[in-house]
Design a protein around this motif. Structure first.
Motif, short mmCIF file in Angstrom:
data_model
loop_
_atom_site.label_atom_id
_atom_site.label_comp_id
_atom_site.label_asym_id
_atom_site.label_seq_id
_atom_site.Cartn_x
_atom_site.Cartn_y
_atom_site.Cartn_z
N SER A 78 -11.33 19.79 42.76
CA SER A 78 -10.40 20.01 41.66
C SER A 78 -10.26 18.75 40.80
CB SER A 78 -9.02 20.42 42.19
OG SER A 78 -9.11 21.65 42.85
N ALA A 79 -10.24 17.60 41.45
CA ALA A 79 -10.15 16.34 40.71
C ALA A 79 -11.37 16.13 39.83
CB ALA A 79 -9.97 15.17 41.66
N ILE A 80 -12.53 16.45 40.34
CA ILE A 80 -13.76 16.30 39.56
C ILE A 80 -13.74 17.25 38.37
CG2 ILE A 80 -16.27 16.65 39.61
CD1 ILE A 80 -16.14 15.57 42.53
N ASN A 81 -13.28 18.48 38.58
CA ASN A 81 -13.16 19.43 37.46
C ASN A 81 -12.17 18.92 36.43
OD1 ASN A 81 -15.01 21.21 38.54
ND2 ASN A 81 -13.46 22.46 39.56
N ALA A 82 -11.06 18.34 36.88
CA ALA A 82 -10.06 17.80 35.96
C ALA A 82 -10.61 16.61 35.19
CB ALA A 82 -8.81 17.40 36.73
N LEU A 83 -11.37 15.77 35.84
CA LEU A 83 -11.98 14.63 35.14
C LEU A 83 -12.99 15.10 34.10
CD1 LEU A 83 -12.41 12.06 38.03
CD2 LEU A 83 -10.92 11.85 36.05
N ASN A 84 -13.74 16.14 34.42
CA ASN A 84 -14.68 16.69 33.44
C ASN A 84 -13.92 17.26 32.24
OD1 ASN A 84 -17.05 16.03 34.76
ND2 ASN A 84 -17.06 17.91 35.97
N ALA A 85 -12.79 17.93 32.50
CA ALA A 85 -11.96 18.45 31.41
C ALA A 85 -11.40 17.30 30.57
CB ALA A 85 -10.84 19.31 31.96
N ALA A 86 -11.01 16.21 31.25
CA ALA A 86 -10.50 15.05 30.52
C ALA A 86 -11.58 14.45 29.63
CB ALA A 86 -9.97 14.01 31.51
N LEU A 87 -12.79 14.36 30.15
CA LEU A 87 -13.89 13.82 29.34
C LEU A 87 -14.13 14.69 28.10
CD1 LEU A 87 -16.42 12.71 32.10
CD2 LEU A 87 -15.08 11.24 30.58
N GLU A 88 -14.06 16.01 28.27
CA GLU A 88 -14.22 16.90 27.13
C GLU A 88 -13.11 16.68 26.11
OE1 GLU A 88 -14.65 21.02 28.17
OE2 GLU A 88 -16.08 20.57 29.75
N ALA A 89 -11.88 16.52 26.59
CA ALA A 89 -10.75 16.28 25.69
C ALA A 89 -10.91 14.96 24.97
CB ALA A 89 -9.45 16.32 26.47
N PHE A 90 -11.38 13.94 25.67
CA PHE A 90 -11.59 12.63 25.04
C PHE A 90 -12.67 12.71 23.98
CE2 PHE A 90 -10.27 10.59 29.33
CZ PHE A 90 -8.93 10.86 29.08
N GLU A 91 -13.75 13.45 24.26
CA GLU A 91 -14.82 13.60 23.28
C GLU A 91 -14.33 14.34 22.05
OE1 GLU A 91 -18.14 15.44 25.19
OE2 GLU A 91 -18.51 13.72 26.50
N ALA A 92 -13.53 15.39 22.26
CA ALA A 92 -12.99 16.15 21.13
C ALA A 92 -12.07 15.27 20.29
CB ALA A 92 -12.23 17.38 21.63
N GLU A 93 -11.30 14.42 20.96
CA GLU A 93 -10.41 13.48 20.27
C GLU A 93 -11.23 12.50 19.43
OE1 GLU A 93 -7.71 9.72 21.58
OE2 GLU A 93 -7.52 11.53 22.80
N ASP A 94 -12.33 11.99 20.00
CA ASP A 94 -13.18 11.04 19.28
C ASP A 94 -13.85 11.69 18.09
OD1 ASP A 94 -12.46 9.05 21.06
OD2 ASP A 94 -14.28 9.26 22.28
N ASP A 95 -14.22 12.99 18.23
CA ASP A 95 -14.86 13.71 17.13
C ASP A 95 -13.89 13.93 15.98
OD1 ASP A 95 -17.21 13.79 18.53
OD2 ASP A 95 -16.96 15.85 19.23
N ASP A 96 -12.60 14.12 16.31
CA ASP A 96 -11.59 14.36 15.28
C ASP A 96 -11.23 13.08 14.52
OD1 ASP A 96 -11.49 17.02 15.92
OD2 ASP A 96 -9.73 16.85 17.21
N ALA A 97 -11.44 11.95 15.15
CA ALA A 97 -11.03 10.68 14.53
C ALA A 97 -11.98 10.20 13.48
CB ALA A 97 -10.93 9.59 15.60
#
Length: 51
Positions: A32-51
């Motif tokens: 579950s932690a690994i899945n959450a970290l993968n979700a966090a990485l996706e969120a961080f990438e989306a944040e970087d794309d929006d900036a």
């Protein structure tokens, strides 16, 4: 991903979010932690794309 984005808007750093996820690995399990970290990485990438 919504909670991760909300945390970032509230001022949490990427490192702080990752630390919380790793702390919860004890309670939720490592898969579950690994899945959450993968979700966090996706969120961080989306944040970087929006900036």
């Amino acid at each position: 991903m919504v909670n991760i984005a909300g945390g970032r808007k509230a001022g949490l750093s990427k490192e702080e979010i990752a630390e919380v996820i790793w702390q919860m690995a004890l309670y939720g399990g490592f898969p579950s932690a690994i899945n959450a970290l993968n979700a966090a990485l996706e969120a961080f990438e989306a944040e970087d794309d929006d900036a």
